[in-house]
Enzyme design. Structure first.
Site, short mmCIF file in Angstrom:
data_model
loop_
_atom_site.label_atom_id
_atom_site.label_comp_id
_atom_site.label_asym_id
_atom_site.label_seq_id
_atom_site.Cartn_x
_atom_site.Cartn_y
_atom_site.Cartn_z
N HIS A 110 0.83 -1.20 0.00
CA HIS A 110 0.00 0.00 0.00
C HIS A 110 0.87 1.26 0.00
CE1 HIS A 110 -3.69 2.33 1.26
NE2 HIS A 110 -2.74 3.16 1.68
N GLU A 111 1.77 1.33 0.96
CA GLU A 111 2.62 2.53 1.07
C GLU A 111 3.53 2.66 -0.15
OE1 GLU A 111 1.69 4.62 3.05
OE2 GLU A 111 0.53 3.37 4.40
N HIS A 151 3.48 6.67 -6.89
CA HIS A 151 2.73 7.83 -7.38
C HIS A 151 3.59 9.09 -7.25
CE1 HIS A 151 -1.63 9.69 -7.38
NE2 HIS A 151 -1.03 9.80 -8.53
N HIS A 159 1.70 4.47 -2.85
CA HIS A 159 1.77 5.94 -2.69
C HIS A 159 3.13 6.44 -3.16
CE1 HIS A 159 -1.99 6.69 -0.67
NE2 HIS A 159 -1.71 5.92 0.38
ZN ZN Z 1 -3.02 5.21 1.91
#
Ligand code: ZN
Length: 691
Positions: free
Chosen positions: A466-467, A473, A470
């Protein structure tokens, strides 16, 4: 030039040299420069030109952001009393500067005067965002309206602070000193903690509280229905008229809603819901409400099936013929145990941290056509590792970005996991250098024991992916404009797309085969264990989806359909009851007052925005479905789809709307089908399930 390491902006932060005594002088210096820059660009004869303003103001504020970012980061991962004091001392001055900048009428006038025809597409988007933020910050208001707007802001800040204090104080006000005989079924560590808590107060028995680490396991595991009822009643009536009147949030909610409605109307909107969605991806409250109702209708049969199964199991196996509200968690846990008997302890040995990281990097390297290598940088702790991301281009190897990975839990480090930016990709207006992005990836995994590598739970693995999503991105962006590069300027209800997208890989059999190796035998995850994990993944997903929709729909209706200026104290609960009648599958007792502790919307940033959780899940599931549709003969994700995703979503960052990016990738607007399928809500239901 200077001996203060916080003022060295030549490249990466000097994390190994920054000391608490550097904070005040450095922040003073960068604040002074930023203030001087603001004065300079707002002077009457300063030109209304994008690059002219950027060269002076953006360069100064970026330094402030970077220096303060380094201090904030150290405060989070390497806290000391001296650093905390320095941080808290400087914080109000930094916050005050940003607030002043965001509402500066002179600066707003300069931006207004910029001829947008002279801007490139990225600059135009950054300019439009800036103009919108000025307007939403009240910069257009004059005279009495302007004063009233400021009053409303101030009062709202007080009320939201009070609201969260009441929620906390009413939680803390409850204690039940139980006898050991009442605690049958409660996990031993929870019992031990309860005993220690009572002992610390010099009391006999076991202190039970409404804090999550105590409340949750009691509700899930305590065999005594009477004990669960006692805690449940206290929990759902916190900060309500049923408790200490000094903690009652009922009047605060009405005042908060009233002020929000007034604020929205001052800015020219009918209600707060309309105002809230202006900077978001959703186009209108009606669109959000329609989305939630559609999802509720689709999830309802599955939620009803979940309840039928719970009732059936409760009466057959537990002798509970008529479950009460405080029985559902307990029944759910028992059913889960009976169905998917496996424990986190069986799963962990297959996930040594280095093997998982290697698996993650391989996916990213293949899918997004980059290389990840170790790199060198000053760090704040020896366990921190620094990496660089590179890409092979016709002109040679190009540095794309860099990141720090701080994986382990330790003293003086804040809990949880997060991505943060160290600096953004930016074609610098001062010297025309292309600055490459740098990110922090912070997790809190347990350390390895007995000389073995750290072992991750499957949840830890999901968190890491998940991290990292980010992080990608932020780091793979190709945008050159600071305020819309990477995650900057991305709509708030779309920002979780790339992070939740990455989580999907953690459930793929082929991915797990390459990412697992038993710490003792080296064997990959066995199929039987994988099948149990997959089966448990969607346990009660229908019920859980409906619970989230209940909160989200209540939040949006509250901020659009309730006329707060005329609302009576009972109106909020009446609205919630209507929503429950519409979407809930479990009955709520008449005495339940959960809005009184709904801190997300009354003291957090989620007002008329709680839907964002589900909204972003739809986007990420649908984006991932494009990969499922294009797997190659070996079942591996297509590099071509990876390239399109990278270009449309990751590289574009905030330079265009999330909807434009999504459509560029998928060729159409998002659909909820993939989310329903991933959560097991598209398979046909058996007849008897609905009986
Ligand atoms: Zn998040």
């Amino acid at each position: 030039m200077t001996s203060n390491p916080l003022l060295d902006f030549s490249d990466l932060p000097l994390f190994d040299r920054i000391q608490p005594e550097h904070v005040a002088p450095a922040i003073d210096a960068v604040l002074k420069q930023a203030e001087a820059a603001l004065e300079q660009v707002t002077a009457p004869d300063f030109p209304s030109e994008w690059m002219a303003i950027a060269r002076v103001l953006d360069v100064a504020t970026e330094r402030l952001g970077r220096a303060w970012g380094a201090v904030g980061h150290l405060n989070a991962v390497a806290d000391t009393p001296a650093l905390r004091a320095a941080y808290n001392e400087a914080m109000p001055r930094v916050t005050a500067f940003w607030t002043r900048l965001g509402a500066d009428e002179r600066l707003y006038a300069k931006y207004k005067g910029i001829d947008v025809a002279t801007l490139n597409a990225e600059q135009r988007k950054a300019h439009a965002n800036a103009m919108r933020n000025f307007v939403l910050g009240g910069a257009e208001l004059q005279g009495a309206a302007r004063e009233r707007y400021a009053e409303i802001q101030e009062r709202q800040a007080e009320l939201s602070q009070k609201f969260s204090e009441h929620a906390l104080d009413s939680t803390d006000a409850f204690a039940h000193y139980a006898e050991l005989s009442e605690l049958d079924g409660v996990p031993p560590d929870v019992v031990a903690a309860a005993r220690a808590a009572a002992e610390a107060e010099g009391k006999a028995g076991y202190k039970l509280t409404l804090k999550m680490p105590c409340y949750l396991p009691v509700m899930q595991f305590a065999r005594s229905s009477a004990l669960r009822e006692r805690l449940y009643r206290a929990y759902v009536t916190r900060a309500s008229e049923f408790g200490d009147p000094s903690f009652d949030n009922t009047p605060l909610i009405l005042e908060i809603l009233k002020l929000r409605q007034e604020e929205a109307q001052l800015l020219g909107y009918r209600n707060f819901g309309e105002l809230s969605v202006v900077p978001k991806m959703a186009e209108s409250p009606e669109q959000v409400i329609g989305f939630l109702r559609d999802l509720a209708a689709k999830a309802k049969p599955y939620g009803q099936r979940d309840v039928v199964q719970l009732r059936d199991f409760a009466s057959r196996e537990l002798g509970i013929a008529d479950p009460q509200p405080w029985d559902w968690s307990y029944i759910g846990e028992k059913l889960k145990e009976a169905r998917y008997a496996f424990s986190e302890q069986e799963v962990k040995p297959y996930f040594p941290a280095p093997k998982v990281l290697d698996g993650l990097f391989k996916i990213v390297q293949n899918l997004f056509e980059v290389q990840i290598r170790r790199d060198e940088a000053p760090v704040w702790h020896p366990s921190v590792v620094f990496y660089r991301i590179e890409r092979q281009t016709p002109e040679g190897v190009q540095k794309v970005g860099q990141f720090y990975l701080d994986p382990s839990a330790r003293a003086a480090k804040r809990g949880g996991a997060w991505m943060d930016d160290v600096r953004a990709r930016w074609l610098r207006p001062d010297d025309q250098r292309l600055q490459t992005p740098v990110a922090h990836l912070v997790c809190n995994f347990a350390e390895g024991v007995d000389g073995k590598p750290p072992l991750l739970t499957h949840d830890d693995v999901i968190t890491l992916f998940h991290e990292f999503g980010h992080g990608l991105h932020h780091m793979l962006t190709q945008v050159n404009e600071h305020d819309v590069s990477g995650i900057s300027g991305v709509e708030w209800d779309a920002v979780e797309l790339p992070s939740q997208f990455m989580e999907n890989f953690c459930w793929e059999w082929d991915v797990l085969q390459n990412m697992t190796a038993h710490v003792d035998t080296g064997a990959p995850l066995p199929r039987a264990l994988y099948d149990k994990m997959i089966a448990a993944k969607n346990f009660q997903s229908g019920m859980q989806t409906l619970r989230q929709i209940e909160f989200a729909l209540f939040d949006m209706l509250l901020h659009t359909q309730l006329d707060a200026s005329a609302a009576q104290p009972g109106a909020v609960m009446a609205l919630l009851n209507e929503v429950r009648t519409e979407v809930a599958v479990l009955p709520s007792p008449e005495f339940s007052r959960t809005p009184m502790t709904f801190t997300h919307i009354f003291s957090g940033g989620y007002a008329a925005g709680y839907y964002s959780y589900k909204w972003a899940e739809v986007l990420s599931a649908d984006a991932y479905a494009a990969f499922e549709e294009t797997v190659d003969a070996q079942g591996l994700p297509s590099v071509e789809t990876g390239r399109r995703y990278r270009e449309a979503i990751l590289e574009a960052g905030g330079s265009r709307s999330a909807m434009e990016s999504f459509k560029a990738f998928r060729g159409r607007e998002p659909s909820i089908d993939a989310l329903l399928r991933h959560q097991g809500m598209s398979e046909p239901l058996a007849e008897e399930a609905l009986a």
